[in-house]
Scaffold this motif. Structure first.
Motif, PDB file in Angstrom:
ATOM      1  N   VAL A   1       6.923   0.438   9.987  1.00  0.00           N
ATOM      2  CA  VAL A   1       6.198  -0.814   9.790  1.00  0.00           C
ATOM      3  C   VAL A   1       4.812  -0.842  10.425  1.00  0.00           C
ATOM      4  N   SER A   2       4.537   0.019  11.378  1.00  0.00           N
ATOM      5  CA  SER A   2       3.227   0.005  12.032  1.00  0.00           C
ATOM      6  C   SER A   2       2.191   0.840  11.282  1.00  0.00           C
ATOM      7  N   HIS A   3       2.573   1.451  10.161  1.00  0.00           N
ATOM      8  CA  HIS A   3       1.636   2.281   9.399  1.00  0.00           C
ATOM      9  C   HIS A   3       1.324   1.641   8.044  1.00  0.00           C
ATOM     10  N   GLY A   4       0.516   2.336   7.247  1.00  0.00           N
ATOM     11  CA  GLY A   4       0.144   1.851   5.929  1.00  0.00           C
ATOM     12  C   GLY A   4      -1.148   1.056   5.926  1.00  0.00           C
ATOM     13  N   THR A   5      -1.767   0.902   7.093  1.00  0.00           N
ATOM     14  CA  THR A   5      -2.956   0.059   7.214  1.00  0.00           C
ATOM     15  C   THR A   5      -4.274   0.816   7.071  1.00  0.00           C
ATOM     16  N   GLY A   6      -4.230   2.133   7.048  1.00  0.00           N
ATOM     17  CA  GLY A   6      -5.465   2.913   6.964  1.00  0.00           C
ATOM     18  C   GLY A   6      -5.168   4.322   6.489  1.00  0.00           C
ATOM     19  N   ILE A   7      -6.187   5.149   6.484  1.00  0.00           N
ATOM     20  CA  ILE A   7      -6.040   6.528   6.005  1.00  0.00           C
ATOM     21  C   ILE A   7      -5.476   7.435   7.101  1.00  0.00           C
ATOM     22  N   ASP A   8      -5.136   8.644   6.686  1.00  0.00           N
ATOM     23  CA  ASP A   8      -4.674   9.707   7.575  1.00  0.00           C
ATOM     24  C   ASP A   8      -3.464   9.282   8.410  1.00  0.00           C
ATOM     25  N   THR A   9      -3.562   9.290   9.740  1.00  0.00           N
ATOM     26  CA  THR A   9      -2.394   9.008  10.577  1.00  0.00           C
ATOM     27  C   THR A   9      -2.011   7.533  10.589  1.00  0.00           C
ATOM     28  N   ASP A  10      -2.840   6.665  10.042  1.00  0.00           N
ATOM     29  CA  ASP A  10      -2.499   5.238   9.944  1.00  0.00           C
ATOM     30  C   ASP A  10      -1.776   4.914   8.639  1.00  0.00           C
ATOM     31  N   ALA A  11      -1.575   5.919   7.782  1.00  0.00           N
ATOM     32  CA  ALA A  11      -0.962   5.717   6.460  1.00  0.00           C
ATOM     33  C   ALA A  11       0.557   5.882   6.521  1.00  0.00           C
ATOM     34  N   TRP A  12       1.221   5.414   5.448  1.00  0.00           N
ATOM     35  CA  TRP A  12       2.630   5.735   5.255  1.00  0.00           C
ATOM     36  C   TRP A  12       2.727   7.160   4.729  1.00  0.00           C
ATOM     37  N   ALA A  13       3.906   7.767   4.821  1.00  0.00           N
ATOM     38  CA  ALA A  13       4.096   9.149   4.380  1.00  0.00           C
ATOM     39  C   ALA A  13       4.562   9.261   2.934  1.00  0.00           C
ATOM     40  N   THR A  14       5.232   8.230   2.402  1.00  0.00           N
ATOM     41  CA  THR A  14       5.762   8.321   1.040  1.00  0.00           C
ATOM     42  C   THR A  14       5.447   7.048   0.255  1.00  0.00           C
ATOM     43  N   LEU A  15       5.242   7.254  -1.034  1.00  0.00           N
ATOM     44  CA  LEU A  15       5.036   6.120  -1.925  1.00  0.00           C
ATOM     45  C   LEU A  15       6.314   5.301  -2.026  1.00  0.00           C
ATOM     46  N   LYS A  16       7.456   5.967  -1.957  1.00  0.00           N
ATOM     47  CA  LYS A  16       8.735   5.254  -2.022  1.00  0.00           C
ATOM     48  C   LYS A  16       8.835   4.223  -0.900  1.00  0.00           C
ATOM     49  N   TYR A  17       8.451   4.582   0.288  1.00  0.00           N
ATOM     50  CA  TYR A  17       8.500   3.643   1.405  1.00  0.00           C
ATOM     51  C   TYR A  17       7.555   2.463   1.152  1.00  0.00           C
ATOM     52  N   ALA A  18       6.369   2.756   0.640  1.00  0.00           N
ATOM     53  CA  ALA A  18       5.389   1.693   0.389  1.00  0.00           C
ATOM     54  C   ALA A  18       5.877   0.696  -0.654  1.00  0.00           C
ATOM     55  N   LEU A  19       6.567   1.188  -1.683  1.00  0.00           N
ATOM     56  CA  LEU A  19       6.925   0.346  -2.825  1.00  0.00           C
ATOM     57  C   LEU A  19       8.324  -0.256  -2.753  1.00  0.00           C
ATOM     58  N   THR A  20       9.004  -0.106  -1.654  1.00  0.00           N
ATOM     59  CA  THR A  20      10.322  -0.726  -1.484  1.00  0.00           C
ATOM     60  C   THR A  20      10.293  -1.601  -0.230  1.00  0.00           C
ATOM     61  N   GLY A  21      11.223  -2.497  -0.120  1.00  0.00           N
ATOM     62  CA  GLY A  21      11.305  -3.337   1.073  1.00  0.00           C
ATOM     63  C   GLY A  21      10.237  -4.401   1.162  1.00  0.00           C
ATOM     64  N   SER A  22       9.596  -4.729   0.055  1.00  0.00           N
ATOM     65  CA  SER A  22       8.572  -5.793   0.011  1.00  0.00           C
ATOM     66  C   SER A  22       7.411  -5.546   0.965  1.00  0.00           C
ATOM     67  N   ARG A  23       7.072  -4.297   1.198  1.00  0.00           N
ATOM     68  CA  ARG A  23       5.938  -3.965   2.061  1.00  0.00           C
ATOM     69  C   ARG A  23       4.611  -4.207   1.345  1.00  0.00           C
ATOM     70  N   VAL A  24       4.634  -4.100   0.024  1.00  0.00           N
ATOM     71  CA  VAL A  24       3.456  -4.303  -0.803  1.00  0.00           C
ATOM     72  C   VAL A  24       3.729  -5.524  -1.672  1.00  0.00           C
ATOM     73  N   ALA A  25       2.740  -6.381  -1.811  1.00  0.00           N
ATOM     74  CA  ALA A  25       2.900  -7.596  -2.608  1.00  0.00           C
ATOM     75  C   ALA A  25       2.114  -7.499  -3.908  1.00  0.00           C
ATOM     76  N   LYS A  26       2.467  -8.342  -4.866  1.00  0.00           N
ATOM     77  CA  LYS A  26       1.720  -8.418  -6.117  1.00  0.00           C
ATOM     78  C   LYS A  26       0.258  -8.687  -5.784  1.00  0.00           C
ATOM     79  N   GLY A  27      -0.628  -7.989  -6.462  1.00  0.00           N
ATOM     80  CA  GLY A  27      -2.056  -8.131  -6.205  1.00  0.00           C
ATOM     81  C   GLY A  27      -2.599  -7.103  -5.229  1.00  0.00           C
ATOM     82  N   ASP A  28      -1.732  -6.376  -4.530  1.00  0.00           N
ATOM     83  CA  ASP A  28      -2.166  -5.351  -3.574  1.00  0.00           C
ATOM     84  C   ASP A  28      -2.536  -4.058  -4.288  1.00  0.00           C
ATOM     85  N   THR A  29      -3.307  -3.221  -3.599  1.00  0.00           N
ATOM     86  CA  THR A  29      -3.619  -1.878  -4.063  1.00  0.00           C
ATOM     87  C   THR A  29      -3.101  -0.884  -3.036  1.00  0.00           C
TER      88      THR A  29
END
Length: 181
Positions: A11-39
């Motif tokens: 939960v502390s990642h996904g906010t920026g590039i490189d080490t601030d990013a998530w590791a998998t698209l699956k994690y980003a797109l499940t669990g409501s981490r990304v909302a409609k309208g997000d990129t």
């Protein structure tokens, strides 16, 4: 942001590039981490993803956009145990500048993109992409549209090859689906 070599799925990642990013698209797109309208921006790389049943947060926009970061070359490969790569249910999703590779996985009658609709249609756009459906056996479907409500698929500037079946429609809404190429 997603970076398959430097990111971390928590939960502390996904906010920026490189080490601030998530590791998998699956994690980003499940669990409501990304909302409609997000990129969601994918940094350069090629990595495997297993089946992802996309689950978005509510948000205020229509589509979630999944794009390559800047002009990075991004290829998502099917994992070896995948039943399909993306299952998109009643959502609007745009993939832009993201390449897909079946990774020679024997998928028989499975798919890379499953668009399912029960109450409202799924609307999916894939653009500026290479889609490689090569498989060791069976007939892979690149896109499978099914369910009880009509969906819309738009393919824009995408090179699809070795797919077996590029687009299959099924279900009770099959005659009302819209495909734009």
């Amino acid at each position: 942001y997603v970076n398959n070599t430097l990111g971390t799925d928590d939960v502390s990642h996904g906010t920026g590039i490189d080490t601030d990013a998530w590791a998998t698209l699956k994690y980003a797109l499940t669990g409501s981490r990304v909302a409609k309208g997000d990129t969601v921006y994918l940094q350069a790389g090629t990595w495997s993803e297993d089946q992802t049943n996309i689950a978005l947060g509510a948000g205020t926009g229509e589509a979630v956009n999944i794009e390559n970061y800047l002009s990075d070359s991004v290829t998502i490969q099917t994992g070896t145990t995948s039943q399909g790569l993306f299952f998109i249910n009643n959502l609007e999703v745009v993939f832009d500048g993201v390449n897909f590779d079946n990774n020679n996985v024997a998928m028989s009658n499975k798919y890379l993109f499953g668009l399912y609709s029960a109450s409202t249609g799924a609307n999916v756009t894939v653009q500026n992409a290479e889609i490689d459906g090569t498989n060791s056996s069976g007939n892979i479907r690149i896109f499978k549209i099914y369910g009880t409500a009509p969906s819309t698929l738009t393919i824009n500037k995408a090179n699809i090859h070795d797919s077996g079946i590029a687009i299959e429609t099924a279900g009770t809404a099959g005659t009302n689906n819209t495909v734009n190429i």
